[in-house]
Scaffold this active site. Sequence first.
Site, PDB file in Angstrom:
ATOM      1  N   LYS A 273       0.843  -1.205   0.000  1.00  0.00           N
ATOM      2  CA  LYS A 273       0.000   0.000   0.000  1.00  0.00           C
ATOM      3  C   LYS A 273       0.880   1.257   0.000  1.00  0.00           C
ATOM      4  CE  LYS A 273      -3.867  -2.499   2.003  1.00  0.00           C
ATOM      5  NZ  LYS A 273      -4.752  -2.825   3.113  1.00  0.00           N
TER       6      LYS A 273
ATOM      7  N   GLN B 216      -5.250  -1.642   9.386  1.00  0.00           N
ATOM      8  CA  GLN B 216      -5.031  -2.947   8.761  1.00  0.00           C
ATOM      9  C   GLN B 216      -5.582  -4.058   9.661  1.00  0.00           C
ATOM     10  OE1 GLN B 216      -3.882  -3.341   5.675  1.00  0.00           O
ATOM     11  NE2 GLN B 216      -3.912  -5.555   5.735  1.00  0.00           N
TER      12      GLN B 216
ATOM     13  N   ASP C  65     -11.377   2.227   3.256  1.00  0.00           N
ATOM     14  CA  ASP C  65     -11.613   0.786   3.102  1.00  0.00           C
ATOM     15  C   ASP C  65     -13.096   0.519   2.826  1.00  0.00           C
ATOM     16  OD1 ASP C  65      -9.460  -1.002   3.231  1.00  0.00           O
ATOM     17  OD2 ASP C  65      -9.270  -0.785   5.407  1.00  0.00           O
TER      18      ASP C  65
HETATM   19  N1  GUN Z   1      -6.680  -7.127   5.766  1.00  0.00           N
HETATM   20  C1  GUN Z   1      -6.843  -7.888   4.649  1.00  0.00           C
HETATM   21  N2  GUN Z   1      -7.422  -7.164   3.671  1.00  0.00           N
HETATM   22  C2  GUN Z   1      -7.629  -5.919   4.181  1.00  0.00           C
HETATM   23  C3  GUN Z   1      -8.175  -4.722   3.650  1.00  0.00           C
HETATM   24  O1  GUN Z   1      -8.616  -4.652   2.497  1.00  0.00           O
HETATM   25  N3  GUN Z   1      -8.200  -3.648   4.491  1.00  0.00           N
HETATM   26  C4  GUN Z   1      -7.732  -3.719   5.754  1.00  0.00           C
HETATM   27  N4  GUN Z   1      -7.814  -2.614   6.510  1.00  0.00           N
HETATM   28  N5  GUN Z   1      -7.221  -4.813   6.288  1.00  0.00           N
HETATM   29  C5  GUN Z   1      -7.157  -5.905   5.493  1.00  0.00           C
END
Ligand code: GUN
Length: 296
Positions: free
Chosen positions: A59, A103, A126
Amino acid sequence: MVETTTSYTLIDGRKVSSDVKTEIAQRVAERKQLGKKTPHLAIILVGDDGASQTYVDNKVKACKSVGFHYTMMRFADTISEDRLMKHIDHVNNDDDVDGFIVQLPLPAHISVERITENIRSDKDVDGFTNHNFGSIISKNPLLMPATPFGVMELLRRYRIVTEGKHAVVIGASRIAGAPLSMMLTEQGHATVTICHKYTKDLASFTRSADILLVAVGKPGLVTADMVKEGAVVIDIGTTRVEGPEYPKGWAIKGDVDFKNVAPKASFITPVPGGVGPMTIASLLLNTLRAAELRNP
Ligand code: GUN
């Protein structure tokens, strides 16, 4: 015996994701030229889970590639829920941050629901808050959950018609299957069947799918006999499977038996390289959107 040989189109998520990132980078450059604020994503990571670390690194890399500002906030897995809430309040009120994510997974002593619901919905890139989730079925969808948003973008860019088609979604999770079903209905005008772990005789549903979308996390769940000739097959599963036959000792596997299903499909996503790369592209799109809404 009549043999059918269908030649399928491979849906290239890496290429589409790269195209989306190029478009975002252009829009960011235009904003900068006009003296507007650079989009800023903050990422909160709790603990040192290896997979989460890899996702977060990707990211950060993606932010750099499109010219976003980013802030990485790391906390030990011993942090209390209240303390984490304080940091979230701080980011909620930081005018420079346009969007942020926490996350997942979080340590067991922290409530994901409490944390998620305290993220300001206009910064929830998200798309996890109830407000953004509910907006999928409104006339004005806000910030969309990244994985289903990425799937819809793939369907759009490959000009796959969803209107009036029978879409069967396997998996009803909050991150993928449930919002995807809503988007296919509301935005795609498809007739949607949702199957899940309680569904009896799964194949009787999947065989009538014009578009089959699978988000379960069970490698090989969808076999060729479950798929209609000419169906569009979208595999959202990502499971890390270990074994000595893989050069790295492990490989990422989808939910579809790709080798045997692909010859029956009209379009199909590979794993890896299909839906996966679209998730980060969607996160960037949401962050740009949040920045544009906050600072038009
Ligand atoms: N953990 C696995 N996929 C994601 C996601 O798309 N967003 C977040 N915040 N955590 C994750």
